[in-house]
Design a protein around this motif. Structure first.
Motif, PDB file in Angstrom:
ATOM      1  N   LEU A 197       0.830  -1.212   0.000  1.00 44.66           N
ATOM      2  CA  LEU A 197       0.000   0.000   0.000  1.00 44.66           C
ATOM      3  C   LEU A 197       0.860   1.255   0.000  1.00 44.66           C
ATOM      4  CD1 LEU A 197      -2.821  -1.103   2.459  1.00 44.66           C
ATOM      5  CD2 LEU A 197      -3.108  -0.536   0.033  1.00 44.66           C
ATOM      6  N   LEU A 198       1.925   1.262   0.796  1.00 48.53           N
ATOM      7  CA  LEU A 198       2.800   2.443   0.825  1.00 48.53           C
ATOM      8  C   LEU A 198       3.493   2.656  -0.517  1.00 48.53           C
ATOM      9  CD1 LEU A 198       4.357   2.268   4.392  1.00 48.53           C
ATOM     10  CD2 LEU A 198       2.909   4.083   3.474  1.00 48.53           C
ATOM     11  N   ASP A 199       3.974   1.578  -1.138  1.00 53.62           N
ATOM     12  CA  ASP A 199       4.622   1.708  -2.450  1.00 53.62           C
ATOM     13  C   ASP A 199       3.644   2.275  -3.481  1.00 53.62           C
ATOM     14  OD1 ASP A 199       7.018   0.750  -1.492  1.00 53.62           O
ATOM     15  OD2 ASP A 199       6.726  -1.291  -2.235  1.00 53.62           O
ATOM     16  N   ALA A 200       2.427   1.745  -3.482  1.00 49.73           N
ATOM     17  CA  ALA A 200       1.419   2.244  -4.423  1.00 49.73           C
ATOM     18  C   ALA A 200       1.045   3.685  -4.095  1.00 49.73           C
ATOM     19  CB  ALA A 200       0.181   1.349  -4.377  1.00 49.73           C
ATOM     20  N   ALA A 201       0.973   4.009  -2.814  1.00 50.04           N
ATOM     21  CA  ALA A 201       0.621   5.372  -2.402  1.00 50.04           C
ATOM     22  C   ALA A 201       1.708   6.359  -2.807  1.00 50.04           C
ATOM     23  CB  ALA A 201       0.401   5.415  -0.894  1.00 50.04           C
ATOM     24  N   ILE A 202       2.955   5.986  -2.660  1.00 56.00           N
ATOM     25  CA  ILE A 202       4.061   6.872  -3.049  1.00 56.00           C
ATOM     26  C   ILE A 202       3.966   7.200  -4.533  1.00 56.00           C
ATOM     27  CG2 ILE A 202       6.565   6.970  -3.358  1.00 56.00           C
ATOM     28  CD1 ILE A 202       6.673   5.230  -0.701  1.00 56.00           C
ATOM     29  N   ASP A 203       3.731   6.186  -5.350  1.00 58.13           N
ATOM     30  CA  ASP A 203       3.584   6.423  -6.790  1.00 58.13           C
ATOM     31  C   ASP A 203       2.387   7.319  -7.088  1.00 58.13           C
ATOM     32  OD1 ASP A 203       5.806   4.908  -7.444  1.00 58.13           O
ATOM     33  OD2 ASP A 203       4.662   3.085  -7.800  1.00 58.13           O
ATOM     34  N   GLU A 204       1.262   7.023  -6.471  1.00 60.28           N
ATOM     35  CA  GLU A 204       0.033   7.782  -6.719  1.00 60.28           C
ATOM     36  C   GLU A 204       0.166   9.232  -6.253  1.00 60.28           C
ATOM     37  OE1 GLU A 204      -4.202   8.244  -7.726  1.00 60.28           O
ATOM     38  OE2 GLU A 204      -2.660   6.809  -8.334  1.00 60.28           O
ATOM     39  N   PHE A 205       0.646   9.435  -5.033  1.00 60.42           N
ATOM     40  CA  PHE A 205       0.756  10.792  -4.493  1.00 60.42           C
ATOM     41  C   PHE A 205       1.817  11.606  -5.234  1.00 60.42           C
ATOM     42  CE2 PHE A 205      -0.942   8.936  -0.355  1.00 60.42           C
ATOM     43  CZ  PHE A 205      -2.169   9.561  -0.458  1.00 60.42           C
ATOM     44  N   ALA A 245      -4.905  12.317  -5.814  1.00 55.21           N
ATOM     45  CA  ALA A 245      -4.730  10.877  -5.623  1.00 55.21           C
ATOM     46  C   ALA A 245      -6.063  10.225  -5.283  1.00 55.21           C
ATOM     47  CB  ALA A 245      -3.724  10.625  -4.495  1.00 55.21           C
ATOM     48  N   ARG A 246      -6.210   8.986  -5.687  1.00 56.75           N
ATOM     49  CA  ARG A 246      -7.439   8.238  -5.442  1.00 56.75           C
ATOM     50  C   ARG A 246      -7.131   6.966  -4.662  1.00 56.75           C
ATOM     51  NH1 ARG A 246      -9.098  12.353  -5.973  1.00 56.75           N
ATOM     52  NH2 ARG A 246     -10.202  13.286  -7.715  1.00 56.75           N
ATOM     53  N   VAL A 247      -7.849   6.784  -3.583  1.00 55.48           N
ATOM     54  CA  VAL A 247      -7.662   5.615  -2.732  1.00 55.48           C
ATOM     55  C   VAL A 247      -7.937   4.332  -3.506  1.00 55.48           C
ATOM     56  CG1 VAL A 247      -8.567   4.422  -0.697  1.00 55.48           C
ATOM     57  CG2 VAL A 247      -8.094   6.863  -0.586  1.00 55.48           C
ATOM     58  N   ASP A 248      -8.941   4.343  -4.376  1.00 51.65           N
ATOM     59  CA  ASP A 248      -9.247   3.127  -5.127  1.00 51.65           C
ATOM     60  C   ASP A 248      -8.114   2.761  -6.081  1.00 51.65           C
ATOM     61  OD1 ASP A 248      -9.861   5.380  -6.630  1.00 51.65           O
ATOM     62  OD2 ASP A 248     -11.585   4.462  -7.629  1.00 51.65           O
ATOM     63  N   ARG A 249      -7.427   3.767  -6.660  1.00 49.02           N
ATOM     64  CA  ARG A 249      -6.284   3.466  -7.529  1.00 49.02           C
ATOM     65  C   ARG A 249      -5.119   2.903  -6.715  1.00 49.02           C
ATOM     66  NH1 ARG A 249      -7.122   8.663 -10.907  1.00 49.02           N
ATOM     67  NH2 ARG A 249      -5.674   9.582  -9.429  1.00 49.02           N
ATOM     68  N   ILE A 250      -4.903   3.446  -5.522  1.00 48.11           N
ATOM     69  CA  ILE A 250      -3.832   2.940  -4.657  1.00 48.11           C
ATOM     70  C   ILE A 250      -4.101   1.480  -4.305  1.00 48.11           C
ATOM     71  CG2 ILE A 250      -2.763   3.166  -2.373  1.00 48.11           C
ATOM     72  CD1 ILE A 250      -3.320   6.229  -2.619  1.00 48.11           C
ATOM     73  N   ALA A 251      -5.321   1.201  -3.894  1.00 48.66           N
ATOM     74  CA  ALA A 251      -5.680  -0.164  -3.524  1.00 48.66           C
ATOM     75  C   ALA A 251      -5.533  -1.112  -4.710  1.00 48.66           C
ATOM     76  CB  ALA A 251      -7.108  -0.200  -2.982  1.00 48.66           C
ATOM     77  N   ALA A 252      -5.993  -0.691  -5.880  1.00 49.35           N
ATOM     78  CA  ALA A 252      -5.901  -1.537  -7.071  1.00 49.35           C
ATOM     79  C   ALA A 252      -4.443  -1.806  -7.435  1.00 49.35           C
ATOM     80  CB  ALA A 252      -6.639  -0.885  -8.236  1.00 49.35           C
ATOM     81  N   ALA A 253      -3.603  -0.768  -7.378  1.00 50.98           N
ATOM     82  CA  ALA A 253      -2.185  -0.942  -7.707  1.00 50.98           C
ATOM     83  C   ALA A 253      -1.495  -1.885  -6.726  1.00 50.98           C
ATOM     84  CB  ALA A 253      -1.478   0.410  -7.731  1.00 50.98           C
ATOM     85  N   ALA A 254      -1.942  -1.836  -5.472  1.00 52.66           N
ATOM     86  CA  ALA A 254      -1.353  -2.711  -4.450  1.00 52.66           C
ATOM     87  C   ALA A 254      -1.964  -4.106  -4.477  1.00 52.66           C
ATOM     88  CB  ALA A 254      -1.548  -2.091  -3.069  1.00 52.66           C
ATOM     89  N   GLY A 255      -3.100  -4.265  -5.162  1.00 62.57           N
ATOM     90  CA  GLY A 255      -3.788  -5.547  -5.180  1.00 62.57           C
ATOM     91  C   GLY A 255      -4.429  -5.875  -3.845  1.00 62.57           C
ATOM     92  N   ILE A 260      -6.579   0.188   3.628  1.00 63.77           N
ATOM     93  CA  ILE A 260      -5.947   1.503   3.762  1.00 63.77           C
ATOM     94  C   ILE A 260      -6.476   2.200   5.010  1.00 63.77           C
ATOM     95  CG2 ILE A 260      -5.765   3.814   2.749  1.00 63.77           C
ATOM     96  CD1 ILE A 260      -5.766   2.434  -0.013  1.00 63.77           C
ATOM     97  N   TYR A 261      -7.788   2.215   5.141  1.00 65.55           N
ATOM     98  CA  TYR A 261      -8.394   2.883   6.296  1.00 65.55           C
ATOM     99  C   TYR A 261      -8.055   2.145   7.588  1.00 65.55           C
ATOM    100  CZ  TYR A 261     -10.917   5.129   2.509  1.00 65.55           C
ATOM    101  OH  TYR A 261     -11.223   5.822   1.371  1.00 65.55           O
ATOM    102  N   GLN A 262      -7.978   0.833   7.508  1.00 66.72           N
ATOM    103  CA  GLN A 262      -7.670   0.032   8.691  1.00 66.72           C
ATOM    104  C   GLN A 262      -6.241   0.292   9.173  1.00 66.72           C
ATOM    105  OE1 GLN A 262      -7.938  -4.188   7.971  1.00 66.72           O
ATOM    106  NE2 GLN A 262      -7.290  -4.732  10.040  1.00 66.72           N
ATOM    107  N   TYR A 263      -5.287   0.356   8.244  1.00 66.75           N
ATOM    108  CA  TYR A 263      -3.878   0.477   8.617  1.00 66.75           C
ATOM    109  C   TYR A 263      -3.392   1.919   8.755  1.00 66.75           C
ATOM    110  CZ  TYR A 263      -3.569  -4.481   7.333  1.00 66.75           C
ATOM    111  OH  TYR A 263      -3.754  -5.840   7.237  1.00 66.75           O
ATOM    112  N   PHE A 264      -3.964   2.817   7.963  1.00 62.90           N
ATOM    113  CA  PHE A 264      -3.413   4.168   7.915  1.00 62.90           C
ATOM    114  C   PHE A 264      -4.404   5.264   8.297  1.00 62.90           C
ATOM    115  CE2 PHE A 264      -0.938   1.618   4.911  1.00 62.90           C
ATOM    116  CZ  PHE A 264       0.326   1.819   5.418  1.00 62.90           C
ATOM    117  N   GLY A 265      -5.676   4.972   8.335  1.00 64.90           N
ATOM    118  CA  GLY A 265      -6.663   6.006   8.603  1.00 64.90           C
ATOM    119  C   GLY A 265      -7.065   6.684   7.303  1.00 64.90           C
TER     120      GLY A 265
END
Length: 199
Positions: free
Chosen positions: A12-20, A28-38, A44-49
């Motif tokens: 999730l962090l790797d995908a978030a870094i790319d997205e952000f 940035a879109r949370v759904d794109r981050i999640a999709a990129a991370a598989g 995301i909400y559970q681990y990072f808020g």
């Protein structure tokens, strides 16, 4: 099968870094981050808020990695010049750091939420840089470090200015070498002046 929480967070962090770094915090879109991370976006909400917290975690992780990969060593103007060159090389190879920092400034302003961990990170970085400049005032060392970061982080984000101002050929060509020399020489001269004043 047990869930590998650490691996999921890293994905999730790797995908978030790319997205952000590409779209900024607002774009940035949370759904794109999640999709990129598989991964399901609920993780995301559970681990990072919320998304802002994920952005902060992504940036903090990149900054911490850079500090590990590019340590501050030695003392005096040559040590500062060496550090400047190594940091330039690191940020050229990983322009996401500069992009994240610029997005942070653009979207959160000059006074983002004062994160105690982030403040401690930067205090430690200033302390390390001040140790490279024996006799120099900590405030002067902090200004010199801020100058260095500004010079280096500006390059991956403002490449279009190289074409306009210096007729450059981008970060992968001769322009990168010229820019690196300019940063290193500038930092060497400024550090020499600062240590001479301190002496």
């Amino acid at each position: 099968m047990a869930w590998d929480t650490d691996r999921t967070k890293r994905l999730l962090l790797d995908a978030a870094i790319d997205e952000f770094s590409r779209w900024g915090l607002a774009g940035a879109r949370v759904d794109r981050i999640a999709a990129a991370a598989g991964v399901n976006k609920e993780r995301i909400y559970q681990y990072f808020g919320k998304k802002d917290d994920l952005f902060r975690a992504a940036l903090a992780g990149e900054l911490a990695a850079a500090r590990e990969e590019v340590p501050m060593t030695g003392t005096g103007p040559e040590a500062v010049a060496d550090y400047a060159g190594r940091l330039f090389d690191h940020h050229l190879a990983n322009p996401r750091i500069a992009r994240l920092v610029f997005w942070e400034g653009l979207e959160l302003g000059a006074e983002p939420d004062r994160d105690p961990e982030r403040a401690a990170y930067h205090d430690g970085k200033v302390d390390g840089f001040a140790a490279m400049l024996p006799g120099a005032d900590r405030a002067d060392a902090a200004e010199l470090l801020l100058t260095l970061v500004t010079l280096i982080d500006g390059w991956p984000v403002l490449q279009q200015l190289d074409a306009y101002i210096a007729g450059g050929d981008g970060p992968d060509g001769r322009a990168a070498g010229r820019r690196r020399r300019a940063v290193v020489d500038t930092m060497r001269a400024m550090a020499a002046e600062l240590t001479a004043d301190a002496g």
